[in-house]
Design an enzyme around this catalytic site. Structure first.
Site, mmCIF file in Angstrom:
data_model
loop_
_atom_site.group_PDB
_atom_site.id
_atom_site.type_symbol
_atom_site.label_atom_id
_atom_site.label_comp_id
_atom_site.label_asym_id
_atom_site.label_seq_id
_atom_site.Cartn_x
_atom_site.Cartn_y
_atom_site.Cartn_z
ATOM 1 C CG HIS A 13 37.720 41.579 80.378
ATOM 2 N ND1 HIS A 13 38.320 40.788 81.317
ATOM 3 C CD2 HIS A 13 36.944 42.440 81.088
ATOM 4 C CE1 HIS A 13 37.933 41.165 82.516
ATOM 5 N NE2 HIS A 13 37.109 42.168 82.401
ATOM 6 N NE ARG A 14 35.540 38.986 84.315
ATOM 7 C CZ ARG A 14 36.655 38.243 84.305
ATOM 8 N NH1 ARG A 14 36.757 37.206 83.517
ATOM 9 N NH2 ARG A 14 37.669 38.532 85.093
ATOM 10 C CG ASP A 48 34.176 39.362 87.640
ATOM 11 O OD1 ASP A 48 33.249 40.198 87.693
ATOM 12 O OD2 ASP A 48 35.368 39.661 87.838
ATOM 13 C CG ASN A 74 37.376 50.306 82.415
ATOM 14 O OD1 ASN A 74 36.997 50.765 83.508
ATOM 15 N ND2 ASN A 74 36.539 49.741 81.563
ATOM 16 C CE LYS A 118 39.248 46.276 82.416
ATOM 17 N NZ LYS A 118 39.282 45.810 83.772
ATOM 18 C CG ASP A 143 42.579 45.345 84.140
ATOM 19 O OD1 ASP A 143 42.567 46.217 83.239
ATOM 20 O OD2 ASP A 143 41.558 44.937 84.714
ATOM 21 C CD GLU A 154 35.632 45.217 83.663
ATOM 22 O OE1 GLU A 154 34.577 45.065 84.346
ATOM 23 O OE2 GLU A 154 36.699 44.675 83.958
#
Ligand code: DC
Length: 670
Positions: free
Chosen positions: A414-415, A329, A105, A440, A50, A357
């Protein structure tokens, strides 16, 4: 590229993690530095997909960006990219007036750049990966159209890709903006509007979500000299005539969202787990995740620059029912932590998950169910009840049972990948599909996670107790990594001798230890590229190693380096203080002992076998002196830890010693 990563069943988590830079702060600082007058040096910038998207876009529109590489310790693989960047600010006018920009993204890149470019008088086209073209941007575009900007949809209405053209911007009336889909639209307008020069007012027409992210934006704008007047969360005014000016040097805090995985690991897996790089004065809202963990019963300690988490003093983590709008998040991490709680956990007010995402509510529900959870989902909430007896395949949720394994899909998010690594703490093997999606925001994530969870077998003992050979064989049998910590002390002594630093010069030797240019390549040990495998075994290097090992600063300088060897699937570490200092949470601790006479005789036979001169009496005396020095030094003296198993090898050959250690290891079900 790796398609999947198998996490072994994990028994616990403890240790410390240096966090990578915050994504939210990194990308905001980059844009503000680009828009400012003067040069800005940004230290500890996050190195991830990112931020690379943002850096590449800024370079494409003519902003000068220079990387000043960090100096990561050799031999450490976590790649937390502590780079600094020098950004040559363009004073609000991007030099390149026509460009195609690919935004991947990265929401934190496309939203603010769209607004800044719309006020820049050029022709720009912004696009991204297919998922980016499904993520809404309509509220921001509506805001920009109100002031006369020329922003057009070139695909679906309301979504990227976008085309921007020069226009006459008018700020006569307040901009009316929705804030209930993403707070990034407000962030984007706030950061861009000072470019217009006139007074600008934004009025929210809905409730504003994720407010702490707006606080980050306002805080960073202020550091670049632009003040925003805020009336509640309703109305924002930027007075006329303000310009961004470089503050010179800035430092990026550690990423508080990334901290959530490690803190949760500490709360689930015993701990203590410490994250370094964020603390009580952080400007990131996601540090409030620690409060949510505390509400679950975890023990949390706050420092200036760290946060530490441990499991509840007694019993399981408690179920919760929380409004998590302020930490969208980090809230994902709570959904996985809920697997380990004692009842139904409700995460409320998280509608924004649906436009991230991936559709995170749907993805989370699907994957949690694979682990045996009961999940209810709604437009803006998710409720998770962990399997009654822990995760399927485990007995009572703690005892590990090897089984075929559960494969978690990560949806290029990613999370999702980072969150679900925590499930392995339930004692089951967990396969993470497409693990590289963590790039990311956190390329070194799985190494950092291994650094607090991979099982360690600590084998300590005096010189010539056979622990080196035994440890290597145990590592081979288990397929684990191997750390010969004595070799690091030997290398330090050899490096000092070569550099003519006297072994009594504590700061001098410690400086060498901290930067030791050593590499382990298979069976070979290299120092500055030179093969020193044999040289470090020389008697005088051994005596030198024993001397430098008594220096506290040298031991401190080698500590992180030793811990960095902790990787999946596990580590066997041999030395003197593996169990007591370096890996106090080791899954198995063995103290290998033998009488001094037996050890002297082994060494005697080794030397004779190599055709070298040997004197039994001198060897015995030398060993006894070294034992005394290792046992009497003030730091990390050689001694058996209370929780270590003793194996006396006086009457054993190597095979018998290996078998004895393996049976201890098996008892731990490793
Ligand atoms: O295990 P070895 O003989 O290669 O160790 C060399 C020296 O380093 C020895 O005198 C003890 C010291 N050492 C230490 O103090 N702590 C360790 N973890 C490993 C070795």
């Amino acid at each position: 590229m790796m398609d999947s990563l198998n996490l072994p069943p994990l028994r616990g988590a403890a240790g410390s993690v240096r966090l990578p830079g915050s994504k939210s702060i990194s990308n905001r600082m980059l844009l503000l530095a680009a828009l400012a007058e003067g040069n800005t040096e940004i230290r500890d910038l996050l190195d991830s997909d990112d931020t690379r998207v943002m850096l590449a876009a800024l370079e494409k529109v003519g902003v000068g960006v220079l990387c000043i590489p960090g100096n990561p310790l050799r031999g450490q693989g976590t790649a937390l990219g502590a780079n600094a960047y020098r950004v040559s600010g363009c004073g609000g006018v991007f030099p390149v007036k026509d460009a195609d920009l690919f935004m991947g993204n990265a929401g934190t890149a496309i939203r603010p750049l769209t607004a800044a470019l719309a006020l820049s008088g050029g022709h720009y086209r912004l696009s991204g990966v297919p998922r980016m073209h499904e993520r809404p941007i309509g509220d921001l575009v509506d805001g920009l159209l109100q002031i006369g900007a020329d922003v057009r949809y070139t695909g679906q209405n309301g979504f990227p890709p976008l085309a921007i053209h020069p226009s006459q911007v008018k700020l006569s009336a307040p901009i009316r903006l929705r804030g209930d889909v993403s707070s990034q639209f407000l962030t984007a307008l706030l950061m861009a509007l000072p470019l217009a020069g006139a007074e600008a007012v934004i009025e929210m027409t809905t409730e504003l979500i994720s407010k702490p992210y707006i606080e980050i934006t306002l805080n960073l704008m202020a550091r670049f000299g632009v003040k925003v007047q805020r009336e509640g969360w309703q109305r924002f005014t930027i007075a006329a005539g303000q310009r961004y000016r470089s503050p010179g040097v800035l430092h990026v805090e550690g990423d508080a969202s990334a901290a959530s995985y490690f803190l949760a690991a500490g709360a689930i897996g015993g701990g203590p787990v410490r994250v370094e790089g964020v603390g009580r004065n952080s400007i990131q809202g996601d540090v409030r995740f620690a409060d949510a963990l505390q509400a679950m019963g975890a023990r949390i300690e706050w420092g200036e620059q760290h946060i530490e988490a441990r499991a509840p003093a007694a019993g399981r983590l408690k179920a919760f029912d929380l409004d998590l709008n302020h930490i969208p998040d980090a809230a994902m991490t709570l959904a996985v932590a809920a697997l380990f709680a004692d009842g139904r956990c409700v995460l409320r007010n998280i509608a924004s998950w649906r436009v991230k995402e991936t559709d995170r509510i749907a993805a989370m529900a699907t994957e949690l169910r694979k682990l045996g959870a009961t999940v209810e989902e709604g437009a803006d909430f998710i409720a998770v009840t962990g399997p009654r007896s822990g995760i399927p395949g485990t007995q009572s949720g703690t005892a590990p049972t090897f089984q075929a394994g559960i494969a978690i899909d990560t949806y290029d998010d990613h999370r999702m990948a980072m969150c679900f690594s925590l499930a392995a703490l339930g004692g089951v093997q967990v396969t993470i599909n497409d693990p590289q999606c963590v790039n990311k925001t956190f390329p070194g994530y799985f190494d950092a996670f291994a650094g607090i969870t991979a099982p360690v077998i600590a084998i300590d003992g005096p010189s010539a107790s056979g622990k080196g050979t035994v440890a290597q064989r145990v590592a081979d049998a288990l397929g684990f990594h191997f750390l010969d910590s004595g070799a690091l002390y030997r290398l330090t002594a050899l490096a000092a001798m070569k550099a003519r630093v006297t072994l009594e010069d504590e700061p001098g030797v410690a400086a060498l230890a901290g930067q030791l240019p050593a590499d382990f390549e298979g069976d070979r040990i290299l120092l500055s590229g030179e093969d020193v495998t044999e040289a470090i075994r020389a008697e005088e290097v051994g005596v030198g190693a024993s001397k430098v090992a008594a220096l506290p600063a040298v031991r401190a300088a080698l500590l992180d380096r030793q811990r960095a060897y902790r990787r999946f699937p596990g580590l066997v570490a041999d030395g003197r203080d593996m169990a007591s200092v370096v890996f106090p949470d080791a899954a198995a601790k063995v103290f290998l002992a033998a009488s001094a006479e037996a050890r002297a005789e082994r060494r005697y036979k080794q030397l004779i076998a190599k055709g070298m001169p040997a004197n039994m009496h001198a060897l015995l005396q030398d060993l006894q002196e070294r034992d005394a020095r290792d046992a009497q030094r003030s730091v990390a003296p050689l001694k058996q830890c209370d929780d270590a198993d003793r194996v006396d090898t006086t009457e054993m050959d190597i095979e018998a010693a290996v078998a004895a250690v393996m049976s201890i290891v098996k008892q731990q079900r490793l």
